[in-house]
Every structure is written in structure tokens, then in C-alpha cells.
Design a protein around this motif. Sequence first.
Motif, PDB file in Angstrom:
ATOM      1  N   PHE A 195      63.559  -2.984   6.965  1.00  0.00           N
ATOM      2  CA  PHE A 195      62.176  -3.048   7.046  1.00  0.00           C
ATOM      3  C   PHE A 195      61.827  -4.128   6.088  1.00  0.00           C
ATOM      4  O   PHE A 195      61.667  -3.817   5.044  1.00  0.00           O
ATOM      5  CB  PHE A 195      61.522  -1.681   6.908  1.00  0.00           C
ATOM      6  CG  PHE A 195      61.951  -0.637   8.077  1.00  0.00           C
ATOM      7  CD1 PHE A 195      61.156  -0.618   9.168  1.00  0.00           C
ATOM      8  CD2 PHE A 195      62.794   0.266   7.481  1.00  0.00           C
ATOM      9  CE1 PHE A 195      61.683   0.203  10.174  1.00  0.00           C
ATOM     10  CE2 PHE A 195      62.982   1.265   8.451  1.00  0.00           C
ATOM     11  CZ  PHE A 195      62.480   1.173   9.769  1.00  0.00           C
ATOM     12  N   THR A 196      61.240  -5.209   6.545  1.00  0.00           N
ATOM     13  CA  THR A 196      61.092  -6.283   5.887  1.00  0.00           C
ATOM     14  C   THR A 196      59.571  -6.977   5.949  1.00  0.00           C
ATOM     15  O   THR A 196      59.247  -7.371   7.017  1.00  0.00           O
ATOM     16  CB  THR A 196      61.950  -7.841   6.289  1.00  0.00           C
ATOM     17  OG1 THR A 196      63.570  -7.321   6.287  1.00  0.00           O
ATOM     18  CG2 THR A 196      61.973  -8.865   5.084  1.00  0.00           C
ATOM     19  N   PRO A 197      58.897  -6.661   4.875  1.00  0.00           N
ATOM     20  CA  PRO A 197      57.499  -7.345   4.825  1.00  0.00           C
ATOM     21  C   PRO A 197      57.350  -8.608   5.098  1.00  0.00           C
ATOM     22  O   PRO A 197      58.141  -9.374   4.757  1.00  0.00           O
ATOM     23  CB  PRO A 197      57.000  -6.805   3.543  1.00  0.00           C
ATOM     24  CG  PRO A 197      57.858  -5.716   3.159  1.00  0.00           C
ATOM     25  CD  PRO A 197      59.023  -5.977   3.580  1.00  0.00           C
ATOM     26  N   PHE A 198      56.308  -8.889   6.131  1.00  0.00           N
ATOM     27  CA  PHE A 198      55.981 -10.479   6.084  1.00  0.00           C
ATOM     28  C   PHE A 198      54.542 -10.677   5.992  1.00  0.00           C
ATOM     29  O   PHE A 198      54.313 -11.928   5.956  1.00  0.00           O
ATOM     30  CB  PHE A 198      56.340 -10.903   7.854  1.00  0.00           C
ATOM     31  CG  PHE A 198      55.426 -10.238   8.641  1.00  0.00           C
ATOM     32  CD1 PHE A 198      54.149 -10.598   8.913  1.00  0.00           C
ATOM     33  CD2 PHE A 198      56.010  -8.968   9.202  1.00  0.00           C
ATOM     34  CE1 PHE A 198      53.286  -9.814   9.789  1.00  0.00           C
ATOM     35  CE2 PHE A 198      54.950  -8.181  10.145  1.00  0.00           C
ATOM     36  CZ  PHE A 198      53.482  -8.821  10.439  1.00  0.00           C
ATOM     37  N   GLY A 199      53.750  -9.700   5.286  1.00  0.00           N
ATOM     38  CA  GLY A 199      52.684 -10.211   4.957  1.00  0.00           C
ATOM     39  C   GLY A 199      52.061  -8.836   4.297  1.00  0.00           C
ATOM     40  O   GLY A 199      52.613  -8.082   4.043  1.00  0.00           O
ATOM     41  N   GLU A 200      50.865  -9.070   3.913  1.00  0.00           N
ATOM     42  CA  GLU A 200      49.923  -8.019   3.395  1.00  0.00           C
ATOM     43  C   GLU A 200      48.596  -8.041   3.586  1.00  0.00           C
ATOM     44  O   GLU A 200      47.857  -9.232   4.165  1.00  0.00           O
ATOM     45  CB  GLU A 200      50.037  -8.305   1.796  1.00  0.00           C
ATOM     46  CG  GLU A 200      49.638  -9.572   1.327  1.00  0.00           C
ATOM     47  CD  GLU A 200      50.029  -9.971  -0.090  1.00  0.00           C
ATOM     48  OE1 GLU A 200      50.031  -9.079  -0.893  1.00  0.00           O
ATOM     49  OE2 GLU A 200      50.074 -11.177  -0.306  1.00  0.00           O
ATOM     50  N   LEU A 201      47.954  -6.875   3.437  1.00  0.00           N
ATOM     51  CA  LEU A 201      46.438  -6.973   3.837  1.00  0.00           C
ATOM     52  C   LEU A 201      45.788  -7.541   2.666  1.00  0.00           C
ATOM     53  O   LEU A 201      46.218  -7.546   1.607  1.00  0.00           O
ATOM     54  CB  LEU A 201      45.971  -5.338   3.734  1.00  0.00           C
ATOM     55  CG  LEU A 201      46.448  -4.482   4.611  1.00  0.00           C
ATOM     56  CD1 LEU A 201      45.759  -3.041   4.605  1.00  0.00           C
ATOM     57  CD2 LEU A 201      45.907  -4.986   5.981  1.00  0.00           C
ATOM     58  N   ALA A 202      44.791  -8.491   2.933  1.00  0.00           N
ATOM     59  CA  ALA A 202      44.221  -9.304   2.285  1.00  0.00           C
ATOM     60  C   ALA A 202      43.448  -8.700   0.805  1.00  0.00           C
ATOM     61  O   ALA A 202      43.349  -9.318  -0.247  1.00  0.00           O
ATOM     62  CB  ALA A 202      43.166 -10.160   2.691  1.00  0.00           C
ATOM     63  N   THR A 203      42.630  -7.757   1.074  1.00  0.00           N
ATOM     64  CA  THR A 203      41.941  -6.936  -0.108  1.00  0.00           C
ATOM     65  C   THR A 203      42.046  -5.533  -0.247  1.00  0.00           C
ATOM     66  O   THR A 203      42.802  -4.808   0.970  1.00  0.00           O
ATOM     67  CB  THR A 203      40.428  -7.301   0.012  1.00  0.00           C
ATOM     68  OG1 THR A 203      40.023  -6.626   1.518  1.00  0.00           O
ATOM     69  CG2 THR A 203      39.996  -8.998   0.396  1.00  0.00           C
ATOM     70  N   ALA A 204      41.584  -5.044  -1.021  1.00  0.00           N
ATOM     71  CA  ALA A 204      41.691  -3.515  -1.352  1.00  0.00           C
ATOM     72  C   ALA A 204      40.665  -2.933  -0.075  1.00  0.00           C
ATOM     73  O   ALA A 204      41.024  -1.862   0.005  1.00  0.00           O
ATOM     74  CB  ALA A 204      41.176  -3.185  -2.627  1.00  0.00           C
ATOM     75  N   GLU A 205      39.620  -3.578  -0.028  1.00  0.00           N
ATOM     76  CA  GLU A 205      38.809  -3.067   1.438  1.00  0.00           C
ATOM     77  C   GLU A 205      39.666  -2.950   2.491  1.00  0.00           C
ATOM     78  O   GLU A 205      39.223  -1.853   3.373  1.00  0.00           O
ATOM     79  CB  GLU A 205      37.595  -3.792   1.221  1.00  0.00           C
ATOM     80  CG  GLU A 205      36.477  -3.891   0.371  1.00  0.00           C
ATOM     81  CD  GLU A 205      37.126  -4.566  -0.842  1.00  0.00           C
ATOM     82  OE1 GLU A 205      38.024  -5.321  -1.033  1.00  0.00           O
ATOM     83  OE2 GLU A 205      36.216  -4.491  -2.140  1.00  0.00           O
ATOM     84  N   ASP A 206      40.474  -3.778   2.626  1.00  0.00           N
ATOM     85  CA  ASP A 206      41.348  -3.780   4.200  1.00  0.00           C
ATOM     86  C   ASP A 206      42.023  -2.474   3.999  1.00  0.00           C
ATOM     87  O   ASP A 206      42.065  -1.831   5.213  1.00  0.00           O
ATOM     88  CB  ASP A 206      42.127  -5.119   4.111  1.00  0.00           C
ATOM     89  CG  ASP A 206      41.135  -6.204   4.375  1.00  0.00           C
ATOM     90  OD1 ASP A 206      40.268  -6.088   5.156  1.00  0.00           O
ATOM     91  OD2 ASP A 206      41.721  -7.307   3.722  1.00  0.00           O
ATOM     92  N   LEU A 207      42.868  -2.170   2.676  1.00  0.00           N
ATOM     93  CA  LEU A 207      43.701  -0.906   2.859  1.00  0.00           C
ATOM     94  C   LEU A 207      42.692   0.189   3.033  1.00  0.00           C
ATOM     95  O   LEU A 207      43.153   1.249   3.496  1.00  0.00           O
ATOM     96  CB  LEU A 207      44.281  -1.062   1.361  1.00  0.00           C
ATOM     97  CG  LEU A 207      45.215   0.061   1.285  1.00  0.00           C
ATOM     98  CD1 LEU A 207      46.316   0.118   2.291  1.00  0.00           C
ATOM     99  CD2 LEU A 207      45.938  -0.092  -0.198  1.00  0.00           C
ATOM    100  N   ASP A 208      41.571   0.101   2.214  1.00  0.00           N
ATOM    101  CA  ASP A 208      40.788   1.305   2.434  1.00  0.00           C
ATOM    102  C   ASP A 208      40.401   1.623   3.925  1.00  0.00           C
ATOM    103  O   ASP A 208      40.156   2.724   4.099  1.00  0.00           O
ATOM    104  CB  ASP A 208      39.456   1.111   1.523  1.00  0.00           C
ATOM    105  CG  ASP A 208      38.524   2.207   1.855  1.00  0.00           C
ATOM    106  OD1 ASP A 208      38.488   3.271   0.986  1.00  0.00           O
ATOM    107  OD2 ASP A 208      37.338   2.172   2.561  1.00  0.00           O
ATOM    108  N   LEU A 209      40.209   0.423   4.716  1.00  0.00           N
ATOM    109  CA  LEU A 209      39.899   0.750   6.074  1.00  0.00           C
ATOM    110  C   LEU A 209      40.956   1.446   6.686  1.00  0.00           C
ATOM    111  O   LEU A 209      40.796   2.519   7.657  1.00  0.00           O
ATOM    112  CB  LEU A 209      39.619  -0.697   6.940  1.00  0.00           C
ATOM    113  CG  LEU A 209      39.471  -0.491   8.429  1.00  0.00           C
ATOM    114  CD1 LEU A 209      38.444  -1.382   8.637  1.00  0.00           C
ATOM    115  CD2 LEU A 209      40.765  -0.786   9.182  1.00  0.00           C
ATOM    116  N   PHE A 210      42.230   1.296   6.326  1.00  0.00           N
ATOM    117  CA  PHE A 210      43.260   2.096   7.051  1.00  0.00           C
ATOM    118  C   PHE A 210      43.290   3.357   6.497  1.00  0.00           C
ATOM    119  O   PHE A 210      43.853   4.335   7.304  1.00  0.00           O
ATOM    120  CB  PHE A 210      44.593   1.322   6.788  1.00  0.00           C
ATOM    121  CG  PHE A 210      44.999   0.083   7.715  1.00  0.00           C
ATOM    122  CD1 PHE A 210      45.682   0.346   8.825  1.00  0.00           C
ATOM    123  CD2 PHE A 210      44.572  -1.089   7.318  1.00  0.00           C
ATOM    124  CE1 PHE A 210      46.011  -0.668   9.701  1.00  0.00           C
ATOM    125  CE2 PHE A 210      44.810  -2.376   8.324  1.00  0.00           C
ATOM    126  CZ  PHE A 210      45.493  -1.865   9.522  1.00  0.00           C
TER     127      PHE A 210
END
Length: 256
Positions: A195-210
Motif C-alpha cells: 500500500f503505497t501513498p501517492f498523495g496527502e490531504l492538503a490541510t488538517a481541515e480536510d482530514l477533519d472532514l473525513f
Amino acid sequence: EGAPPEKSFMQMRKVAITAGFASMCLVGAILLTSGSPGAMEALQTTDGQSVTTTSLFKTGEPSTDFPKPTALAMKLQSPKEWKAHINTNVGPFTVLVHRDWAPKGADRFYSLVMNDFYDGGRFFRYADNFVVQWGLKGEPHIDEMYENGANIKDDAPKKSNSAGRITFATSGPDTRSTQVFVNLADNTFLDDQGFTPFGELATAEDLDLFKNKINAEYGEKADQNRIISEGNSLYLKKAFPHMSYIKTEKVEVITP
């Protein structure tokens, strides 16, 4: 092609527990920050061929027109760094993609976003404090086409599956296709499982949405085989009427 991604994830989980341009223009699904209108229409495939943005699939067109996995439109080369701006029924989030983390994964995700693949797709798997997974379009003609024969080769792992990073689901070596997940926690035990990450959520707010806005009430109840065969209309909308979903997606190029 092996076990469905959700079974693979459950198995792994059990193992773990025991250059500056002034203007911006929107062209279809792509928000580009570079050059002339002519340049904005031109995209490159991984083997150097040209594809115009006007030839890409747009939401609203017949699903039978969606490009096959072998089509040039699905072999686009990702920019070095770009953002996928994704709007959902519970708010927007942004994925920052780094091609050098996982080139093949970034190329496939870019091709999918550029062809509006994820529009209408449901967040069909919510594993609390583990992952949120999506990537089945909910249109049987398209999902069946990408279930087999659309897999890409694995990328060598470079980054860990830490919280907020996005990774393709897989059911074994070289089985990445369209499904992706966001890590809700530091799932480092996935790192040596392909399982190889290719990117990331841009902000802490984006992670909060999830963590707090994507609907978690259905957990892992949705049947992937039924999603593929029956789609959103006949299955997900009826069985899981409040499942969160993607409305629109677009690309913003940071570094070409």
C-alpha cells in the motif's frame, strides 16, 4: 484478480491487531496555472503522446462513452505536483499529489480525476480510526470494465501510510485500479504490504472532514460486488440513502 480490496484491508487489519504564472483558467475538469490557451488544451500520456482536454470524458455524457483502460485518455502523465479539488455533499476537500512518491499511482489517479471518474462515487467504506475508501463510480458499465484488466503495476514504497495520506486499495501485487482510501490514523503496518501513498490531504481541515463529516453510519456494510453489478441507482441509493458522495472534481497544477 484476487480478493476484493475490502477483504484485503480486513485481513491486514487483523494481522496488525493480533514556475510563476499570473493567470488561472478552468478547462473542463482541469484548473491550470500555466501558459497559453493552446498549451492548456494539451496533455501528455506516459509514452509521450498528446491528448486534448476536449477528448476527455465529462460528467453528463453517456457512461458507454467512458474511456476504456487502454485508451490514451486513461494513460495521462501526472504533473510533478498537483491538487485534486473534490467537492462532496458534506463539503470540499483537497488532495495534494506528489508524483515522485508513486509515479504509476499518481498517473492513474490523475487520469481518473481528469475524466470525472469519481463524480457520483460513494464513500462506501468507513472503518473507524482506520480508513475511508471510495473509487467505485456506481455505474455498472464503467465499474465492470475497470474491475478486470485495468490494473497498474506497483510503485516502490517511499512514504508511510500516516494519517491523511491517500493510497490505492489493492488485493495483492500489481492490482491497483480505481479504488483509493484515506488513512484516518497512522497505519504504518500497511507499508510493507504494497500500500503505497501517492498523495496527502492538503490541510488538517480536510482530514477533519473525513473524520467528522463523511457519513460513518454504514461502516463496512456495503457489498462491493453489488456496487459493481447494480450501481448507485439500484443498490447504494436504496440500501444506504445517506451515504456521502462526491459531486465534482477538478485539477490544479502546481508543478508541471
